[in-house]
Design a protein around this motif. Structure first.
Motif, PDB file in Angstrom:
ATOM      1  N   ARG A 140      -3.453  -4.792  15.466  1.00  0.00           N
ATOM      2  CA  ARG A 140      -4.296  -5.084  14.308  1.00  0.00           C
ATOM      3  C   ARG A 140      -5.682  -5.522  14.795  1.00  0.00           C
ATOM      4  N   HIS A 170      -4.663  -0.537  13.667  1.00  0.00           N
ATOM      5  CA  HIS A 170      -4.561  -0.661  12.224  1.00  0.00           C
ATOM      6  C   HIS A 170      -5.755  -1.503  11.790  1.00  0.00           C
ATOM      7  N   LYS A 182       4.517  -5.386   3.137  1.00  0.00           N
ATOM      8  CA  LYS A 182       3.845  -4.460   2.214  1.00  0.00           C
ATOM      9  C   LYS A 182       2.472  -4.987   1.832  1.00  0.00           C
ATOM     10  N   ARG A 185      -0.165  -4.521   4.326  1.00  0.00           N
ATOM     11  CA  ARG A 185      -0.717  -3.165   4.436  1.00  0.00           C
ATOM     12  C   ARG A 185      -1.744  -2.893   3.349  1.00  0.00           C
ATOM     13  N   GLY A 211      -4.562   3.205   8.896  1.00  0.00           N
ATOM     14  CA  GLY A 211      -4.738   2.357   7.733  1.00  0.00           C
ATOM     15  C   GLY A 211      -5.595   2.990   6.660  1.00  0.00           C
TER      16      GLY A 211
END
Length: 332
Positions: A140, A170, A182, A185, A211
């Motif tokens: 990330r 991401h 979830k 994201r 992403g």
């Protein structure tokens, strides 16, 4: 010398997705995207070492190039699991430094490792020394209050110095508390600019972005400055979009194959699985979105959903589902 996958093999990749990207899903995705690099679901290093390897690691030869994604934070265990993965024939081993789930955090791996760049570097170094396949990292932008691009880049530099030459980023940070996987994201804002800045400042690294890339145009546009894109849920819920991306990136002069033709190309695999006693429901769950937004798409899903649980279900079920879409297309 850092081992890297061939550059074209990283232009389009399909994300590792728990409970979704199993071997049946990957065979289907290979039909849709002949040039994409596929990833397994995340498998913990300890499971690779001690678990049922055929169940966890087995794959069909048509899946190549295919990468094994590992979870863990113990360098010795990750090195052993990397060696095992390479022996099984995987083309790449990827370390998960991006999953924010509570279960993953409890095991001290996934996104929480963004706070421990030196440990990630130790893991990568031992993994790279254990086998000749490329060792890569999916991460990330940061976690929790980490809002500083400089901190993110230092993480990348620390891990790259240990032997990682390819990062899948991401383009969101993750909140380790208060958000579900979830929500992680969707809620943290996308920062594509950080990923592009990283590539500008570290041109020798292979940088892929993940992403929010839902359309063919969005994905192709990233290739103007980055080395590749990783597509996740868009490829799963609307798999024909994956086929369109593969065509746009690798063979734009060729017309996309019709959905029905692509599905019928899966017949030998389906029949082989049935011959080995694998219930068709394990395959059809990955096929439900193929006709998303098309005439007869809802009826197609209904036929598969209602028929797949039957013990005698086979290829004829898929032909019945296709027949519904073809009738609707004729009527339209």
């Amino acid at each position: 010398m850092i081992a890297l996958p061939p550059a074209p093999a990283t232009r389009l990749t399909v994300a590792p997705m728990m409970d979704w990207t199993d071997r049946h899903c990957r065979v289907f995705h290979r039909l849709l995207a002949p040039n994409a690099r596929l990833y397994t679901e995340m498998v913990h290093a300890q499971a690779v070492i001690h678990g049922d390897r055929e169940r966890l690691l087995g794959f069909d030869p048509v899946e190549h190039p295919v990468a094994l994604q590992l979870g863990g934070s113990d360098p010795a265990h990750l090195a052993q699991a990397t060696r095992i993965g390479a022996d099984w024939g995987y083309d790449e081993v990827n370390l998960n430094v991006g999953c924010p789930s509570d279960r993953v955090q409890a095991g001290r791996f996934g996104a929480c490792l963004m706070k421990e760049p030196s440990l990630v570097a130790d893991c990568v170094a031992t993994m790279a020394a254990a086998a000749s396949v490329p060792v890569t990292v999916k991460c990330r932008l940061g976690v929790d209050e980490m809002e500083d691009y400089g901190v993110f880049r230092r993480f990348i530099d620390t891990v790259a110095s240990a032997g990682c030459g390819l990062f899948v980023v991401h383009a969101r940070k993750a909140w380790l508390q208060g958000l579900s996987p979830k929500e992680n994201r969707e809620i943290p804002p996308l920062r594509y600019d950080w990923v592009h800045q990283l590539k500008r400042e570290r041109p020798d690294l292979r940088v892929l972005i993940n992403g929010g890339l839902a359309t063919v145009e969005d994905a192709v546009a990233q290739l103007a400055t980055l080395d590749g894109v990783m597509i996740g849920r868009a490829a799963y819920h609307e798999p024909y979009r994956l086929h369109l991306m593969d065509r746009a990136m690798f063979a734009p002069e060729q017309a996309p194959r019709p959905r029905a033709e692509l599905l019928r190309a899966l017949r030998p695999y389906v029949e082989d699985c049935r011959g080995r006693g694998i219930a068709v429901k394990h395959l059809t769950r990955h096929l439900l979105g193929l006709f998303h937004g098309q005439p007869g798409g809802r009826a197609y899903r209904q036929v598969l959903s209602e028929g797949a649980p039957r013990a005698d279900a086979g290829w004829d079920l898929l032909e019945r589902a296709l027949a519904v879409t073809e009738r609707r297309e004729d009527a339209a």
